[in-house]
Design a protein around this motif. Structure first.
Motif, mmCIF file in Angstrom:
data_model
loop_
_atom_site.group_PDB
_atom_site.id
_atom_site.type_symbol
_atom_site.label_atom_id
_atom_site.label_comp_id
_atom_site.label_asym_id
_atom_site.label_seq_id
_atom_site.Cartn_x
_atom_site.Cartn_y
_atom_site.Cartn_z
ATOM 1 N N LEU A 17 20.932 8.864 -27.227
ATOM 2 C CA LEU A 17 20.888 10.078 -28.044
ATOM 3 C C LEU A 17 19.479 10.643 -28.107
ATOM 4 N N LEU A 18 18.491 9.762 -28.149
ATOM 5 C CA LEU A 18 17.091 10.204 -28.192
ATOM 6 C C LEU A 18 16.702 10.926 -26.895
ATOM 7 N N VAL A 19 17.119 10.382 -25.742
ATOM 8 C CA VAL A 19 16.799 10.994 -24.450
ATOM 9 C C VAL A 19 17.429 12.382 -24.345
ATOM 10 N N ILE A 20 18.708 12.493 -24.699
ATOM 11 C CA ILE A 20 19.400 13.785 -24.587
ATOM 12 C C ILE A 20 18.823 14.805 -25.561
ATOM 13 N N SER A 21 18.659 14.395 -26.821
ATOM 14 C CA SER A 21 18.171 15.339 -27.836
ATOM 15 C C SER A 21 16.736 15.767 -27.567
ATOM 16 N N SER A 22 15.881 14.852 -27.121
ATOM 17 C CA SER A 22 14.479 15.212 -26.874
ATOM 18 C C SER A 22 14.362 16.199 -25.719
ATOM 19 N N ASN A 23 15.182 16.011 -24.683
ATOM 20 C CA ASN A 23 15.153 16.967 -23.573
ATOM 21 C C ASN A 23 15.693 18.319 -24.004
ATOM 22 N N TYR A 24 16.706 18.339 -24.860
ATOM 23 C CA TYR A 24 17.239 19.617 -25.345
ATOM 24 C C TYR A 24 16.196 20.341 -26.212
ATOM 25 N N VAL A 25 15.561 19.601 -27.122
ATOM 26 C CA VAL A 25 14.554 20.198 -28.004
ATOM 27 C C VAL A 25 13.363 20.723 -27.203
ATOM 28 N N LEU A 26 13.036 20.031 -26.103
ATOM 29 C CA LEU A 26 11.884 20.414 -25.290
ATOM 30 C C LEU A 26 12.027 21.844 -24.742
ATOM 31 N N TYR A 27 13.257 22.236 -24.385
ATOM 32 C CA TYR A 27 13.458 23.541 -23.754
ATOM 33 C C TYR A 27 14.109 24.580 -24.674
ATOM 34 N N HIS A 28 14.510 24.159 -25.864
ATOM 35 C CA HIS A 28 15.257 25.091 -26.724
ATOM 36 C C HIS A 28 14.707 25.154 -28.142
ATOM 37 N N SER A 29 13.459 24.853 -28.324
ATOM 38 C CA SER A 29 12.813 24.994 -29.630
ATOM 39 C C SER A 29 11.405 25.542 -29.415
ATOM 40 N N SER A 30 10.913 26.229 -30.411
ATOM 41 C CA SER A 30 9.561 26.804 -30.306
ATOM 42 C C SER A 30 8.516 25.704 -30.147
ATOM 43 N N PHE A 31 8.720 24.581 -30.842
ATOM 44 C CA PHE A 31 7.769 23.461 -30.732
ATOM 45 C C PHE A 31 7.758 22.910 -29.306
ATOM 46 N N GLY A 32 8.958 22.742 -28.718
ATOM 47 C CA GLY A 32 9.037 22.198 -27.371
ATOM 48 C C GLY A 32 8.443 23.131 -26.341
ATOM 49 N N LEU A 33 8.728 24.425 -26.456
ATOM 50 C CA LEU A 33 8.218 25.396 -25.487
ATOM 51 C C LEU A 33 6.700 25.494 -25.545
ATOM 52 N N GLN A 34 6.138 25.382 -26.755
ATOM 53 C CA GLN A 34 4.684 25.421 -26.892
ATOM 54 C C GLN A 34 4.029 24.183 -26.276
ATOM 55 N N SER A 35 4.792 23.087 -26.175
ATOM 56 C CA SER A 35 4.239 21.837 -25.633
ATOM 57 C C SER A 35 4.277 21.788 -24.117
ATOM 58 N N LEU A 36 5.019 22.708 -23.482
ATOM 59 C CA LEU A 36 5.149 22.686 -22.030
ATOM 60 C C LEU A 36 3.831 23.058 -21.369
ATOM 61 N N PRO A 37 3.431 22.334 -20.304
ATOM 62 C CA PRO A 37 2.186 22.656 -19.589
ATOM 63 C C PRO A 37 2.388 23.857 -18.662
ATOM 64 N N ALA A 38 1.318 24.315 -18.072
ATOM 65 C CA ALA A 38 1.398 25.460 -17.158
ATOM 66 C C ALA A 38 2.202 25.107 -15.913
ATOM 67 N N ASP A 39 1.961 23.914 -15.364
ATOM 68 C CA ASP A 39 2.720 23.459 -14.195
ATOM 69 C C ASP A 39 3.944 22.683 -14.696
ATOM 70 N N LEU A 40 5.118 23.299 -14.588
ATOM 71 C CA LEU A 40 6.324 22.724 -15.177
ATOM 72 C C LEU A 40 7.061 21.760 -14.261
ATOM 73 N N ASN A 41 6.674 21.698 -12.974
ATOM 74 C CA ASN A 41 7.464 20.901 -12.037
ATOM 75 C C ASN A 41 7.549 19.429 -12.446
ATOM 76 N N GLY A 42 6.435 18.872 -12.903
ATOM 77 C CA GLY A 42 6.446 17.470 -13.310
ATOM 78 C C GLY A 42 7.348 17.226 -14.501
ATOM 79 N N VAL A 43 7.330 18.140 -15.472
ATOM 80 C CA VAL A 43 8.172 18.008 -16.654
ATOM 81 C C VAL A 43 9.650 18.121 -16.284
ATOM 82 N N VAL A 44 9.974 19.092 -15.409
ATOM 83 C CA VAL A 44 11.362 19.295 -14.992
ATOM 84 C C VAL A 44 11.873 18.076 -14.232
ATOM 85 N N VAL A 45 11.037 17.526 -13.337
ATOM 86 C CA VAL A 45 11.423 16.311 -12.605
ATOM 87 C C VAL A 45 11.708 15.172 -13.586
#
Length: 354
Positions: A17-45
């Motif tokens: 549940l932690l893995v699924i929810s953390s990945n969802y929050v990363l791309y669908h919350s203002s906090f998660g989007l602000q945490s994304l780096p400029a180069d997203l390929n590593g995060v997406v992988v």
């Protein structure tokens, strides 16, 4: 060891549940989007690996069933889930990997459709087998399907769902058996009343949350609506299956079922002993014991405990199979039940000696 397995299962579920929810929050919350780096390929992988490898392994650890086939199915499901969790603009460089998941799922769907065609083709002989059997439908239907398709998990799940819809919508004119060798499990409890309360709660929750949620997230509201409708159908079918399939004692076997949730056949030759000691019956029931007990708001103890010579397989929700060493039973007429079980067990033991 039992406690250790339960702990591992709980930790695996928590991490899943932690893995699924953390990945969802990363791309669908203002906090998660602000945490994304400029180069997203590593995060997406990392997210793709989480959903296609880590999540399937955690799911299998939670279920405590490790199978290469199940892992491949879960991996493909994780890749498809990644298409919904990760925004499409971030997946532009990974379309080949994403389509791999779709391709695997497509092949599996075609395979399952072929199995479905085989089931439809074999419906007439299955129905003839059911009509010629004196067993309750829960057992005769499952036995007929197992004879035709012994190792097809998908078909067993499908047939379990068919039973649910049959009992929910096709049994309202039927009456439960009142033969002397049948015993009900629920009349001394408020189990059915409790289930009706759950149905009412689901209906109220659906009416109260569906429209507000529909305005916020149409997809989520539709998914929850489908799940709520399915839950209502299941509880209605479960109540009917419980009413129409009392515990049945034959000369050589006991046929136990508790609604749609579980069922089991026990030969008297496979029973090692019958435990009636109150002190033992009031102890905590271990995980190696299957219960046929109607539980409600009060503490309920079994009337007797059957210890088996070796673990016997039971069929659980959605056709899942699991073996148990002991069987805890609580019926509405315990004295008559104990008497007939002891008589049949003594007879089986005498026959073994001859």
């Amino acid at each position: 060891m039992v406690l250790h397995k339960k702990t591992v299962s709980f930790v695996a579920l928590f991490l899943l549940l932690l893995v699924i929810s953390s990945n969802y929050v990363l791309y669908h919350s203002s906090f998660g989007l602000q945490s994304l780096p400029a180069d997203l390929n590593g995060v997406v992988v990392g997210s793709i690996l989480d959903l296609s490898l880590v999540a399937p392994l955690l799911f299998l650890a939670w279920q405590r069933k490790f199978s290469l086939k199940h892992f491949i199915v879960l991996m493909a499901t994780g890749l498809i889930a990644a298409r919904f969790i990760i925004p499409s603009e971030y997946l532009a460089s990974f379309q080949t990997v994403m389509w791999l998941g779709v391709g695997i799922e497509g092949v599996l769907i075609l395979f399952e459709l072929s199995l479905l065609f085989m089931l439809v083709k074999n419906v007439p002989p299955i129905l003839r087998r059911i009509k010629s059997s004196s067993l309750p439908l829960l057992f005769s239907f499952s036995r007929a399907v197992n004879e035709k398709f012994p190792n097809q998990t998908f078909l067993h799940i499908l047939c379990s769902e068919m039973l649910m819809f049959y009992y929910a919508f096709g049994t309202w004119k039927k009456q439960p058996s009142n033969e002397g060798n049948t015993f009900t499990l629920y009349k001394r409890s408020s189990f059915i009343t409790f289930q009706i309360m759950i149905i009412h709660a689901i209906v109220i929750e659906t009416l109260g949350l569906h429209w507000p949620l529909h305005n916020t997230s149409m997809t989520l509201s539709i998914v929850l609506l489908i799940l709520n409708i399915y839950s209502i159908v299941f509880f209605i079918g479960d109540i009917q299956a419980l009413r129409l399939n009392p515990l049945r004692v034959e000369d050589a076997r006991i046929y136990l079922s508790f609604g749609l949730a579980k069922r089991m056949e026990i030969s008297f030759k496979d029973i090692e002993e019958i435990i009636e000691d109150t002190h033992i019956l009031e102890q905590k029931i271990p995980s190696t014991t299957i219960e046929f007990i109607a539980r409600d708001f009060e503490t309920v103890h079994p009337d007797l405990l059957l210890t088996l010579k070796s673990p016997i397989e039971a069929t659980l929700f959605m056709g899942i199979k699991k073996k148990y060493k002991q069987v805890a039973i609580c019926v509405d007429d315990p004295h008559a039940f104990k008497k007939i079980v002891k008589e049949r067990l003594e007879k089986a033991q005498r026959d073994e000696l001859i």
